[in-house]
Design a protein around this motif. Structure first.
Motif, PDB file in Angstrom:
ATOM      1  N   PHE A  39       0.823  -1.201   0.000  1.00  0.00           N
ATOM      2  CA  PHE A  39       0.000   0.000   0.000  1.00  0.00           C
ATOM      3  C   PHE A  39       0.861   1.256   0.000  1.00  0.00           C
ATOM      4  O   PHE A  39       0.492   2.272  -0.594  1.00  0.00           O
ATOM      5  N   ALA A  40       2.021   1.203   0.617  1.00  0.00           N
ATOM      6  CA  ALA A  40       2.934   2.340   0.576  1.00  0.00           C
ATOM      7  C   ALA A  40       3.608   2.459  -0.782  1.00  0.00           C
ATOM      8  O   ALA A  40       3.797   3.568  -1.294  1.00  0.00           O
ATOM      9  N   LEU A  41       3.947   1.332  -1.395  1.00  0.00           N
ATOM     10  CA  LEU A  41       4.680   1.338  -2.658  1.00  0.00           C
ATOM     11  C   LEU A  41       3.786   1.545  -3.871  1.00  0.00           C
ATOM     12  O   LEU A  41       4.286   1.774  -4.972  1.00  0.00           O
ATOM     13  N   GLY A  42       2.465   1.416  -3.685  1.00  0.00           N
ATOM     14  CA  GLY A  42       1.554   1.828  -4.745  1.00  0.00           C
ATOM     15  C   GLY A  42       1.027   0.763  -5.671  1.00  0.00           C
ATOM     16  O   GLY A  42       0.380   1.091  -6.684  1.00  0.00           O
ATOM     17  N   ASP A  43       1.245  -0.521  -5.381  1.00  0.00           N
ATOM     18  CA  ASP A  43       0.695  -1.543  -6.281  1.00  0.00           C
ATOM     19  C   ASP A  43      -0.238  -2.510  -5.556  1.00  0.00           C
ATOM     20  O   ASP A  43      -0.455  -3.631  -6.001  1.00  0.00           O
ATOM     21  N   ALA A  44      -0.819  -2.076  -4.454  1.00  0.00           N
ATOM     22  CA  ALA A  44      -1.708  -2.959  -3.684  1.00  0.00           C
ATOM     23  C   ALA A  44      -2.985  -3.237  -4.451  1.00  0.00           C
ATOM     24  O   ALA A  44      -3.495  -2.393  -5.201  1.00  0.00           O
ATOM     25  N   ASP A  45      -3.520  -4.437  -4.254  1.00  0.00           N
ATOM     26  CA  ASP A  45      -4.795  -4.825  -4.829  1.00  0.00           C
ATOM     27  C   ASP A  45      -5.529  -5.682  -3.812  1.00  0.00           C
ATOM     28  O   ASP A  45      -5.120  -5.769  -2.645  1.00  0.00           O
ATOM     29  N   ALA A  46      -6.613  -6.309  -4.242  1.00  0.00           N
ATOM     30  CA  ALA A  46      -7.406  -7.115  -3.314  1.00  0.00           C
ATOM     31  C   ALA A  46      -6.638  -8.326  -2.791  1.00  0.00           C
ATOM     32  O   ALA A  46      -7.047  -8.941  -1.812  1.00  0.00           O
ATOM     33  N   GLY A  47      -5.523  -8.648  -3.434  1.00  0.00           N
ATOM     34  CA  GLY A  47      -4.711  -9.767  -2.989  1.00  0.00           C
ATOM     35  C   GLY A  47      -3.533  -9.365  -2.135  1.00  0.00           C
ATOM     36  O   GLY A  47      -2.647 -10.181  -1.899  1.00  0.00           O
ATOM     37  N   SER A  48      -3.515  -8.122  -1.668  1.00  0.00           N
ATOM     38  CA  SER A  48      -2.402  -7.647  -0.847  1.00  0.00           C
ATOM     39  C   SER A  48      -2.710  -7.820   0.629  1.00  0.00           C
ATOM     40  O   SER A  48      -3.852  -7.662   1.051  1.00  0.00           O
ATOM     41  N   ASP A  49      -1.677  -8.128   1.410  1.00  0.00           N
ATOM     42  CA  ASP A  49      -1.838  -8.021   2.847  1.00  0.00           C
ATOM     43  C   ASP A  49      -1.626  -6.558   3.241  1.00  0.00           C
ATOM     44  O   ASP A  49      -1.166  -5.746   2.436  1.00  0.00           O
ATOM     45  N   VAL A  50      -1.988  -6.226   4.463  1.00  0.00           N
ATOM     46  CA  VAL A  50      -1.975  -4.838   4.915  1.00  0.00           C
ATOM     47  C   VAL A  50      -0.861  -4.699   5.944  1.00  0.00           C
ATOM     48  O   VAL A  50      -1.034  -5.011   7.125  1.00  0.00           O
TER      49      VAL A  50
END
Length: 277
Positions: A39-50
């Motif tokens: 989320f900080a690096l800018g490529d998060a999606d629904a499959g990303s952990d937080v």
């Protein structure tokens, strides 16, 4: 309040509750709450952990540990998706500010976990660099005020060590256990881990090239330019990311599994990965 920090309304609700609950649990000992990782690096999606990082004035006391444990369990139980994909650490400010060669374990919630543990998972230069350079402040000052600059060569050295450690373990040339992953040739036969290893090692090579940490998507684009022969494997790995959480129980595609082993050998033998003589 966190209202529009991410494109996911439900996640913003979770982050708002995380900040509110952390303030209540730690009161004056709270210095900041930050989003790191994808989320900080800018490529998060629904499959990303937080990935989150809470900065505290000192190590959590036992009552504070109990309070953040209760908060994590509440978020896990009440929020169907994002509450189960939180992963983060409670980092004492003095320890966070500069490198810690001892890799001191700190209070940590593993991805998908409800129980507080002590781990060195986030006590790395990679986490410091990402949080300092790109971390999103949910509460507290800009992260640059809390973390000293990370030397690019120190960052490269850390990543180079991990690349060889994990790569050799996945090829069966050594034993390694980290993050709860099965770092074995048999463990690689998993439709979640196999594409993740491809993306991870691609990011490692890009970090060795640039002295910075980049997103998975950026690393794939970099590798397509610098190692186009691997572009099909990288493309398939990235395409699986958005629904990676559905793939834990599946075996890897046999062809991609064989190619991934070849890719690990490629990464270990790359000039960027060469260790100092």
């Amino acid at each position: 309040m966190v209202t529009d920090l991410t494109p996911f309304v439900a996640l913003n609700d979770v982050l708002t509750r995380l900040v509110e609950g952390t303030r209540e649990a730690l009161r004056p000992d709270l210095m900041g709450v930050y989003l790191s990782g994808s989320f900080a690096l800018g490529d998060a999606d629904a499959g990303s952990d937080v990935d989150f990082l809470v900065v505290t004035r000192a190590f959590l006391t036992e009552p504070q540990q109990a309070a953040v444990q209760a908060l994590q369990r509440t978020l896990y139980d009440e929020f169907a998706h994002w509450g189960k994909h939180l992963e983060g650490s409670y980092f004492p400010a003095d320890l966070l500010r500069r490198p810690d060669p001892a890799r001191t374990p700190i209070p940590y919630f593993n991805h998908g976990g409800r129980d507080l543990e002590f781990s060195d998972h986030d006590n790395t230069l990679v986490v410091r660099w990402v949080t300092r350079e790109h971390g999103l402040a949910l509460a507290g000052p800009p992260p640059r005020e809390l973390i000293d600059p990370v030397d690019p060569n120190d960052l490269r050295a850390e990543v180079r060590t991990l690349l060889h450690r994990w790569g050799r373990a996945l090829l069966g040339e050594s034993e390694e256990s980290s993050r709860g992953w099965a770092w074995t040739p048999d463990g690689l036969n998993n439709d979640w881990l196999q594409p993740l290893v491809v993306l991870l090692m691609t990011r490692m090579l890009q970090t060795l090239n640039t002295g910075q940490v980049h997103s998975k998507k950026a690393a794939v684009a970099w590798a397509e330019r610098h190692a186009p022969e691997w572009a099909p494997l990288l493309g398939r790995a990235w395409a699986k990311h958005a629904d990676q959480f559905t793939r834990y129980q599946r075996p890897a595609d046999p062809n991609d599994l064989a190619l991934t082993r070849d890719f690990i050998r490629f990464a270990l033998g790359h000039p960027l990965a060469a260790t100092a003589s």
